[in-house]
Design an enzyme around this catalytic site. Structure first.
Site, mmCIF file in Angstrom:
data_model
loop_
_atom_site.group_PDB
_atom_site.id
_atom_site.type_symbol
_atom_site.label_atom_id
_atom_site.label_comp_id
_atom_site.label_asym_id
_atom_site.label_seq_id
_atom_site.Cartn_x
_atom_site.Cartn_y
_atom_site.Cartn_z
ATOM 1 N N HIS A 1 -1.008 -2.607 -4.493
ATOM 2 C CA HIS A 1 -0.264 -3.425 -5.659
ATOM 3 C C HIS A 1 0.037 -2.794 -7.129
ATOM 4 C CE1 HIS A 1 0.114 -6.353 -2.693
ATOM 5 N NE2 HIS A 1 -1.345 -7.104 -2.841
ATOM 6 N N ASP B 1 -2.223 -10.233 7.971
ATOM 7 C CA ASP B 1 -2.081 -9.343 6.780
ATOM 8 C C ASP B 1 -1.077 -8.413 7.099
ATOM 9 O OD1 ASP B 1 -2.237 -8.388 4.440
ATOM 10 O OD2 ASP B 1 -4.404 -8.061 4.134
ATOM 11 N N HIS C 1 3.121 -12.944 -5.319
ATOM 12 C CA HIS C 1 2.061 -12.943 -4.632
ATOM 13 C C HIS C 1 1.439 -14.380 -4.472
ATOM 14 C CE1 HIS C 1 -1.775 -11.772 -2.548
ATOM 15 N NE2 HIS C 1 -1.018 -10.686 -2.366
ATOM 16 N N ARG D 1 0.668 -1.212 -0.012
ATOM 17 C CA ARG D 1 0.094 -0.156 -0.248
ATOM 18 C C ARG D 1 0.788 1.214 0.105
ATOM 19 N NH1 ARG D 1 -2.642 -3.956 2.438
ATOM 20 N NH2 ARG D 1 -4.576 -4.331 1.930
ATOM 21 N N GLU E 1 5.330 -12.425 1.185
ATOM 22 C CA GLU E 1 5.525 -11.597 0.176
ATOM 23 C C GLU E 1 6.635 -10.624 0.649
ATOM 24 O OE1 GLU E 1 1.801 -9.319 -0.607
ATOM 25 O OE2 GLU E 1 0.854 -10.811 0.618
#
Ligand code: BGC
Length: 347
Positions: free
Chosen positions: A103, A246, A174, A78, A308
């Protein structure tokens, strides 16, 4: 080996490139999106099991909203407020995640045809020419991604780019891993280790506050390893904001090093993640809702997890976060690897 992977809605012919090693491991990558489509690894019975989520052909990747297997850029994760300032100029991006850019924001790298520069049984190099102003970012840049399958059952992903002007770069992969097999349902019983003493706190929109928070005594502590699902429903603000894991972990140490591990007791398959980047988003597939995957599989919430590697999210707005500005003419060069082995006894 090249095979047909379908035709895009624009009429482009997509291909699938398969690499194999002497140990029987096999991976497949498409020139559509430079996506990692398959990862076949021997399990404890000696059978080959596909451990990444994906689609049977290009149409699946065209309609995908989950970034399955995706190469993500120009800036993964982000950027708060969908804008940034560089060298006194303001750049506006697409806001595709509330008020923020996620992304790349639009015209995603994983939804374009990449040019295949080299391909053989052990590696493939794909090239994307990203023009000045692409997705709103300054500076033309040729981006190369090389996937290599080694004889040691390791997938190495190498990114290389030299921008013509100062710009931002933060490329990642990803892929969603499920070491009991891509079609086996939830991955929450599998064990994960994250080599990080801290993570970056984020707000309800997953934008970092700039604080680095120790994992000690929190559900974010994966240093000793535990089932992914063990504490995922704990009453903890970060887990509530992320609807599960996350978040960006601050990987201990610097340089190329061990960042994380994953293990399935069911299949005996273990995976170790290595990277030279400072951070890693561990994302537990909290937002997957019914996706039609490979071989008739239906993917559900938390059916796969992503590791990631990255510069920390929103680094462009945080004085204390490294990257992601890359100066004109300097080399952006990073490697992340996923190493597979049979773990018959947990160490
Ligand atoms: C993000 C998630 C997002 C997902 C998209 C992850 O990298 O952190 O919030 O939903 O990508 O599949």
């Amino acid at each position: 080996m090249r095979s047909d992977f379908g035709i895009t809605t624009k009429g482009e012919k997509a291909s699938l490139y398969t690499m194999k090693n002497q140990k029987g491991m096999e991976i497949a990558v498409s020139d559509y999106g430079a996506v990692l489509v398959k990862v076949l690894v021997p399990d404890k019975e000696g059978d080959l099991l596909d451990v990444v989520l994906g689609y049977d052909e290009v149409s699946g990747y065209e309609s995908d909203g989950l970034y399955l297997g995706a190469t993500v850029g120009r800036v993964a994760n982000r950027i708060g407020g969908g804008q940034f300032e560089l060298n006194g100029r303001n750049y506006t991006l697409t806001k595709n995640d509330a008020q923020n850019t996620l992304h790349g924001g639009t015209d995603f790298y994983n939804k374009r045809m990449w040019q295949v520069e080299e391909a053989d049984d052990s590696h493939i190099t794909l090239l994307l020419h990203s023009r000045d102003g692409d997705q709103g970012f300054p500076g033309t840049v040729d981006i190369r991604v090389t996937y290599t399958l080694t004889e040691e059952n390791e997938i190495q992903i190498h990114y290389h780019a030299v921008p013509q002007e100062d710009t931002l770069l933060n490329l990642t992969n990803h892929s969603y891993f499920n070491l009991s097999g891509h079609a086996s349902g939830t991955a929450m019983d599998q064990e994960v280790v994250i080599c990080a003493d801290a993570y970056t706190r984020a707000d309800a929109q997953s934008i970092p506050t700039g604080e680095i928070v120790p994992v000690d005594g929190t559900p974010m502590d994966f240093r000793k390893g535990k089932a992914i699902g063990a504490e995922i429903e704990a009453d903890y603000e970060a887990l509530e904001f992320g609807r599960g894991y996350d978040h960006n972990w601050v990987i201990n140490g610097a340089g190329y090093r061990h960042a994380a591990s994953m293990y399935s007791e069911k299949t005996g398959i273990g995976m170790k993640v290595y990277t030279d980047l400072p951070g890693m988003q561990f994302y537990t597939g909290n937002f997957i809702t019914h996706a039609d995957g490979k071989d008739g599989a239906v993917y559900q919430k938390r059916g796969g997890v992503c590791f990631e590697s990255q510069y920390f999210p929103d680094a462009v707005h945080k004085e204390n976060f490294e990257g992601p500005v890359v100066k004109a003419g300097t080399v952006y060069d990073t490697t992340t690897a996923y190493h597979f082995s049979l773990v018959l006894q947990r160490d």
